[in-house]
Design a protein around this motif. Structure first.
Motif, PDB file in Angstrom:
ATOM      1  N   ALA A 162       0.842  -1.198   0.000  1.00 57.15           N
ATOM      2  CA  ALA A 162       0.000   0.000   0.000  1.00 57.15           C
ATOM      3  C   ALA A 162       0.872   1.241   0.000  1.00 57.15           C
ATOM      4  N   GLN A 163       1.942   1.215   0.833  1.00 58.47           N
ATOM      5  CA  GLN A 163       2.840   2.373   0.865  1.00 58.47           C
ATOM      6  C   GLN A 163       3.524   2.584  -0.493  1.00 58.47           C
ATOM      7  N   GLY A 164       3.779   1.469  -1.172  1.00 60.41           N
ATOM      8  CA  GLY A 164       4.403   1.575  -2.504  1.00 60.41           C
ATOM      9  C   GLY A 164       3.390   1.822  -3.605  1.00 60.41           C
ATOM     10  N   ARG A 165       2.108   2.009  -3.228  1.00 64.26           N
ATOM     11  CA  ARG A 165       1.028   2.283  -4.184  1.00 64.26           C
ATOM     12  C   ARG A 165       0.907   1.175  -5.235  1.00 64.26           C
ATOM     13  N   LEU A 166       1.046  -0.056  -4.792  1.00 67.10           N
ATOM     14  CA  LEU A 166       0.851  -1.195  -5.681  1.00 67.10           C
ATOM     15  C   LEU A 166      -0.546  -1.756  -5.451  1.00 67.10           C
ATOM     16  N   PRO A 167      -1.396  -1.774  -6.478  1.00 66.86           N
ATOM     17  CA  PRO A 167      -2.777  -2.223  -6.314  1.00 66.86           C
ATOM     18  C   PRO A 167      -2.879  -3.749  -6.238  1.00 66.86           C
ATOM     19  N   VAL A 168      -3.023  -4.307  -5.044  1.00 66.75           N
ATOM     20  CA  VAL A 168      -3.089  -5.766  -4.852  1.00 66.75           C
ATOM     21  C   VAL A 168      -4.485  -6.264  -5.233  1.00 66.75           C
ATOM     22  N   ALA A 169      -4.539  -7.272  -6.135  1.00 63.02           N
ATOM     23  CA  ALA A 169      -5.830  -7.836  -6.545  1.00 63.02           C
ATOM     24  C   ALA A 169      -6.237  -8.976  -5.625  1.00 63.02           C
ATOM     25  N   ASP A 170      -5.308  -9.891  -5.343  1.00 62.99           N
ATOM     26  CA  ASP A 170      -5.623 -10.946  -4.385  1.00 62.99           C
ATOM     27  C   ASP A 170      -4.344 -11.492  -3.780  1.00 62.99           C
ATOM     28  N   VAL A 171      -4.521 -12.147  -2.636  1.00 64.85           N
ATOM     29  CA  VAL A 171      -3.390 -12.711  -1.893  1.00 64.85           C
ATOM     30  C   VAL A 171      -3.751 -14.151  -1.520  1.00 64.85           C
ATOM     31  N   THR A 172      -2.787 -15.069  -1.717  1.00 64.06           N
ATOM     32  CA  THR A 172      -3.031 -16.470  -1.375  1.00 64.06           C
ATOM     33  C   THR A 172      -1.969 -16.916  -0.382  1.00 64.06           C
ATOM     34  N   LEU A 173      -2.428 -17.590   0.659  1.00 68.32           N
ATOM     35  CA  LEU A 173      -1.501 -18.193   1.624  1.00 68.32           C
ATOM     36  C   LEU A 173      -1.633 -19.702   1.474  1.00 68.32           C
ATOM     37  N   ARG A 174      -0.541 -20.386   1.282  1.00 65.51           N
ATOM     38  CA  ARG A 174      -0.633 -21.839   1.100  1.00 65.51           C
ATOM     39  C   ARG A 174       0.627 -22.503   1.643  1.00 65.51           C
ATOM     40  N   ARG A 175       0.456 -23.786   1.956  1.00 64.77           N
ATOM     41  CA  ARG A 175       1.581 -24.588   2.405  1.00 64.77           C
ATOM     42  C   ARG A 175       2.452 -24.876   1.174  1.00 64.77           C
ATOM     43  N   PRO A 176       3.755 -24.743   1.210  1.00 60.07           N
ATOM     44  CA  PRO A 176       4.589 -24.997   0.030  1.00 60.07           C
ATOM     45  C   PRO A 176       4.393 -26.428  -0.488  1.00 60.07           C
ATOM     46  N   ASN A 177       4.449 -26.555  -1.807  1.00 61.04           N
ATOM     47  CA  ASN A 177       4.350 -27.890  -2.406  1.00 61.04           C
ATOM     48  C   ASN A 177       5.673 -28.234  -3.094  1.00 61.04           C
ATOM     49  N   LEU A 178       5.660 -29.315  -3.850  1.00 62.34           N
ATOM     50  CA  LEU A 178       6.896 -29.744  -4.508  1.00 62.34           C
ATOM     51  C   LEU A 178       7.412 -28.699  -5.485  1.00 62.34           C
ATOM     52  N   GLU A 179       6.479 -28.045  -6.136  1.00 64.82           N
ATOM     53  CA  GLU A 179       6.883 -27.024  -7.090  1.00 64.82           C
ATOM     54  C   GLU A 179       7.649 -25.912  -6.380  1.00 64.82           C
ATOM     55  N   SER A 180       7.138 -25.557  -5.184  1.00 64.11           N
ATOM     56  CA  SER A 180       7.829 -24.527  -4.400  1.00 64.11           C
ATOM     57  C   SER A 180       9.228 -25.006  -4.031  1.00 64.11           C
ATOM     58  N   VAL A 181       9.301 -26.270  -3.646  1.00 66.22           N
ATOM     59  CA  VAL A 181      10.604 -26.827  -3.269  1.00 66.22           C
ATOM     60  C   VAL A 181      11.548 -26.767  -4.465  1.00 66.22           C
ATOM     61  N   PHE A 182      11.029 -27.190  -5.608  1.00 60.05           N
ATOM     62  CA  PHE A 182      11.856 -27.228  -6.807  1.00 60.05           C
ATOM     63  C   PHE A 182      12.366 -25.838  -7.168  1.00 60.05           C
ATOM     64  N   LEU A 183      11.432 -24.874  -7.096  1.00 62.67           N
ATOM     65  CA  LEU A 183      11.793 -23.492  -7.409  1.00 62.67           C
ATOM     66  C   LEU A 183      12.835 -22.974  -6.427  1.00 62.67           C
ATOM     67  N   GLN A 184      12.629 -23.340  -5.192  1.00 64.55           N
ATOM     68  CA  GLN A 184      13.540 -22.894  -4.136  1.00 64.55           C
ATOM     69  C   GLN A 184      14.948 -23.468  -4.348  1.00 64.55           C
ATOM     70  N   LEU A 185      14.985 -24.746  -4.740  1.00 62.40           N
ATOM     71  CA  LEU A 185      16.284 -25.418  -4.814  1.00 62.40           C
ATOM     72  C   LEU A 185      17.034 -25.134  -6.108  1.00 62.40           C
ATOM     73  N   THR A 186      16.295 -25.038  -7.189  1.00 58.28           N
ATOM     74  CA  THR A 186      16.969 -24.910  -8.491  1.00 58.28           C
ATOM     75  C   THR A 186      16.889 -23.507  -9.073  1.00 58.28           C
ATOM     76  N   GLY A 187      15.967 -22.703  -8.544  1.00 58.67           N
ATOM     77  CA  GLY A 187      15.779 -21.374  -9.112  1.00 58.67           C
ATOM     78  C   GLY A 187      15.057 -21.413 -10.435  1.00 58.67           C
ATOM     79  N   ARG A 188      14.565 -22.609 -10.812  1.00 54.72           N
ATOM     80  CA  ARG A 188      13.894 -22.757 -12.098  1.00 54.72           C
ATOM     81  C   ARG A 188      12.585 -23.505 -11.918  1.00 54.72           C
ATOM     82  N   SER A 189      11.673 -23.224 -12.824  1.00 57.93           N
ATOM     83  CA  SER A 189      10.461 -24.030 -12.868  1.00 57.93           C
ATOM     84  C   SER A 189      10.818 -25.376 -13.478  1.00 57.93           C
TER      85      SER A 189
END
Lengths: 433, 331
Positions: B301-328
């Motif tokens: 909000a301070q940066g004046r970025l209009p947020v449309a939606d926010v999702t909170l979720r438990r990380p999945n394998l894709e998140s792990v993969f992205l985290q570890l390799t930096g790639r999809s």
């Protein structure tokens, strides 16, 4: 496992219409065209012709004629077999051994100068007027060029090597015919000229050759006799059945070997080699499949020749199957090697077409071997085409027994074995990456 | 080394058991130790060590060029490693015993296109040494297992993509192997065929077959695999169950995905400043507590970025993969 490879190969062949047509239909059409165009027809150009010369007379005139023939640039004349290295000097040919040599294909023709030739070497006038035995020209009509060519060269050699004899004989004929040119002599000369005119009007006059020539045969009387295949209908049919057949076998074997590249590209080869099939088993299976396909092709080809061109297949089955087995195995090995040295199907097709057309041209599949110069005939020995054609000619033209096919079969089988061993070596690249 | 029958724990073809294939039997179907394979200057596999336990399904995940295919080909004996070792039930990979125990389903459709389904299975069954009734029974079971019984006499090249995939699998399993390598078996198939392939794999697993499964699809790995090894640049960079991998990579943290209502040019810099990443459309963060979302929203909000939606979720394998390799995974 090999049976499974064979079944797989034949099933795929049955459903690949292009390969099926190429394997079984196109060769028949091609062979038929060659058979119709060349079957039994004579050619009009020729390189040096091998000819055996036998002198039974040993007179001055016959020896001069022999020397003339030996020095005739357009003939490769010889009086005795070539001496083997370290072997004894061979004896001169006799009439019988010369005939046997022509039958065996050593030379397409033999000139036999008979006893008494020196007494009446020149024959002016109709053949029957000459008191001497005619010179025998023995020939193998599977080479339709050699006989008329040698016959013509014989007349020419007489002119160039026996001019004084010709003149002397001419005077004798003149005295016999004209005397002192009395009215009676004038009448006889007129009659002789009339005979000559009658002879000159005959269609085969001056040929000096042909099937059992008649009439005047030039300056020397020459009697031509076929010593091979007198009763055969068309000397070139067996030649072209083998020549065209082997060329298409090479194409088919190339395509069959190419299945290795197809399998490599699709991943099937990896899967096969990760099973219990080894590379040696796979190559052997494909070699046998390809050889069986080739045997079927050749059998169909020769059955067609028997049905349409009256080739006497059924009295030569032993020799036919011996040559067909050896030829089929050798061309199958060629297909295996071609595939194993190629990296892609396109590369294999291009290399194969080039090699096959070259081998076919040099080996006698495209042009009759008797039209080829000696150097090309030597190069031809490096091709399967040449050995196969030679073997089939022995079977169907010379009526030789199976045992006489050993040199041709050995060349084909040893060549095939070498190519297969090379193919196995090159195929190592597929075993592990 | 004791030889034992692996068939006791394998599946059976209807009422008729196929001839037992004797393989060296250890408790470990597959053991890979310090495997290295180089192609010229490129090291495709760089010291990988792995073990696959009996009846386990191990998922191999990795982007293209990670070394998965080379690893698979080393297991089936099609690649000779420069160093290290592979043993299949204690045997060398290219030994007859290992070949009998292994079933490989390559990524390519390694079939004879001009042969029918039955004829393809007959060919590959024969290559594995099956004969007579055992071969016929195996073909019948495979056609049934792959739901291709009604297409038994159709030539392979006219089959649909899904049918070809299933036939490809059946051809690799015709000899009833104890250890099966499935290399991206669902590539290019529709969801219905994919589900059928999942059913086939689950049937195998129910029969006690050990499975190694490579895929680009995280949901497949999550659904089918007991354990997952992530491969990148020739290394196994992580392995374990899905929960273990998530725990190793994220601990108790959660994923926050934030999307903006209109493409803001400042979003990337802002996400980076907040310790997240921006994929061109959404910003990704990991947070220790769900309440940390409030901090992110305030900053946006301070940066004046209009947020449309926010999702909170438990990380999945894709998140792990992205985290570890930096790639999809699909890159």
């Amino acid at each position: 496992m090999i049976l499974a490879i064979l079944k797989t190969g034949f099933r795929a062949l049955r459903r690949d219409r292009a390969a099926f047509v190429l394997s079984f239909i196109v060769p028949i059409v091609f062979f038929t065209i060659f058979g119709i165009i060349f079957g039994g027809q004579h050619m009009d150009t020729t390189p040096r012709v091998n000819v055996i010369v036998v002198d039974q007379d040993h007179s001055v005139a016959s020896q001069r004629l022999v020397q003339g023939l030996l020095h005739e640039g357009s003939l490769n004349a010889f009086t005795r077999p070539a001496q083997e290295k370290g072997g004894p000097v061979p004896v001169d040919y006799t009439a019988a051994s010369a005939e046997a040599a022509v039958k065996a294909g050593v030379a397409p023709a033999a000139v036999v100068i008979p006893r008494g030739f020196g007494e009446h070497p020149i024959a002016f006038g109709p053949e029957g007027d000459s008191p001497a035995e005619p010179i025998q020209l023995l020939h193998d009509s599977s080479d339709p060029v050699a006989s008329p060519y040698v016959s013509g060269m014989l007349q020419k050699t007489v002119m160039t090597s026996l001019p004084d004899v010709m003149a002397g004989e001419g005077m004798k004929y003149f005295e016999q015919a004209a005397g002192f040119l009395t009215p009676e002599q004038h009448e006889r000369i007129t009659a002789m000229l009339s005979d000559l005119r009658t002879y000159a009007s005959q269609p085969d006059s001056g040929s000096g050759g042909g099937q059992g020539s008649s009439g005047m045969s030039g300056f020397v009387n020459v009697k031509v006799r076929d010593v091979v295949g007198e009763k055969k209908q068309s000397p070139m049919i067996a030649y072209y059945a083998a020549a065209v057949g082997v060329m298409f076998l090479l194409f088919s074997a190339s395509a069959a070997g190419g299945s290795l590249l197809d399998e490599a590209e699709s991943g099937a080869l990896d899967r096969i080699l990760s099973s219990r099939v080894s590379m040696t088993t796979l190559l052997l299976g494909k070699l046998i499949y390809s050889a069986l396909q080739a045997m079927i092709q050749l059998t169909i080809m020769f059955l067609w020749a028997a049905a349409v061109f009256h080739l006497d297949l059924f009295h030569h089955l032993g020799g036919f199957f011996a040559m067909t087995a050896a030829t089929s195995l050798s061309v199958a090995a060629f297909g295996m090697l071609l595939a194993s040295i190629s990296h892609t199907r396109a590369q294999q097709a291009a290399t194969g077409t080039l090699l096959i057309l070259t081998m076919s041209a040099v080996g006698g599949s495209m042009f009759p071997k008797f039209l080829m110069p000696p150097l090309m005939l030597k190069f031809g020995l490096l091709t399967f085409n040449s050995w196969a054609i030679e073997g089939y000619t022995k079977v169907f033209w010379r009526d030789e027994p199976v045992a006489h096919l050993l040199p041709q079969m050995a060349a084909l089988l040893v060549g095939g074995l070498l190519l297969f061993l090379l193919a196995r070596r090159f195929a190592k690249r597929w075993e592990h990456t | 080394m004791a030889l034992a029958s692996c068939r006791a724990k394998g599946f059976r073809f209807g009422m008729t058991a196929l001839p037992t294939v004797a393989v060296p039997h250890t408790t470990v179907p597959l053991r890979i130790e310090s495997l290295v394979k180089r192609f010229g200057q490129v090291t495709a596999v760089d010291g990988i060590s792995l073990e696959v336990q009996d009846r386990e399904c191990l998922g191999l995940l990795g982007p293209n060029g990670a070394g998965k295919s080379t690893l698979i080909r080393a297991i089936v004996g099609r690649v000779r490693p420069d160093s290290g070792s592979v043993s299949v039930f204690g045997a060398e990979p290219d030994s007859p015993a290992a070949r009998a125990a292994l079933g490989w389903v390559p990524q390519e459709l390694a079939l004879y296109p001009l042969l029918t389904c039955s004829e393809n299975l007959e060919a590959f069954g024969s290559y594995q040494g099956l004969r007579g009734k055992a071969l016929r029974d195996a073909i019948a079971w495979c056609l049934d297992w792959a739901a291709l019984a009604d297409r038994a006499d159709s030539v392979a090249r006219v089959l649909s993509g899904g049918m070809k995939r299933r036939l490809n699998m059946a051809a690799g399993l015709i000899h009833r192997p104890s250890l099966v390598l499935l290399d991206e078996p669902t590539t290019g198939v529709d969801p219905q065929s994919r589900n059928r392939i999942f059913d086939m794999i689950e049937t195998l697993r129910a029969g006690g077959t050990t499975v190694i499964y490579t895929t680009h699809y995280m949901e497949e790995a999550e659904r089918l695999c007991d354990r997952i090894a992530i491969v990148d640049h020739g290394h196994v960079i992580a392995q374990g169950t899905k929960d273990q991998l998530v725990e190793q990579s994220f601990g108790g943290r959660s994923d926050v995905v934030m999307r903006f209502s209109n493409g803001s040019p400042d979003a990337s810099a802002w996400a980076s400043a907040q310790g997240g990443t921006f994929d061109g459309e959404k910003a990704h963060f990991t947070v220790a507590q769900p309440t940390d979302i409030a901090t992110l929203l305030n900053s946006a909000a301070q940066g004046r970025l209009p947020v449309a939606d926010v999702t909170l979720r438990r990380p999945n394998l894709e998140s792990v993969f992205l985290q570890l390799t930096g790639r999809s995974l699909r890159e």
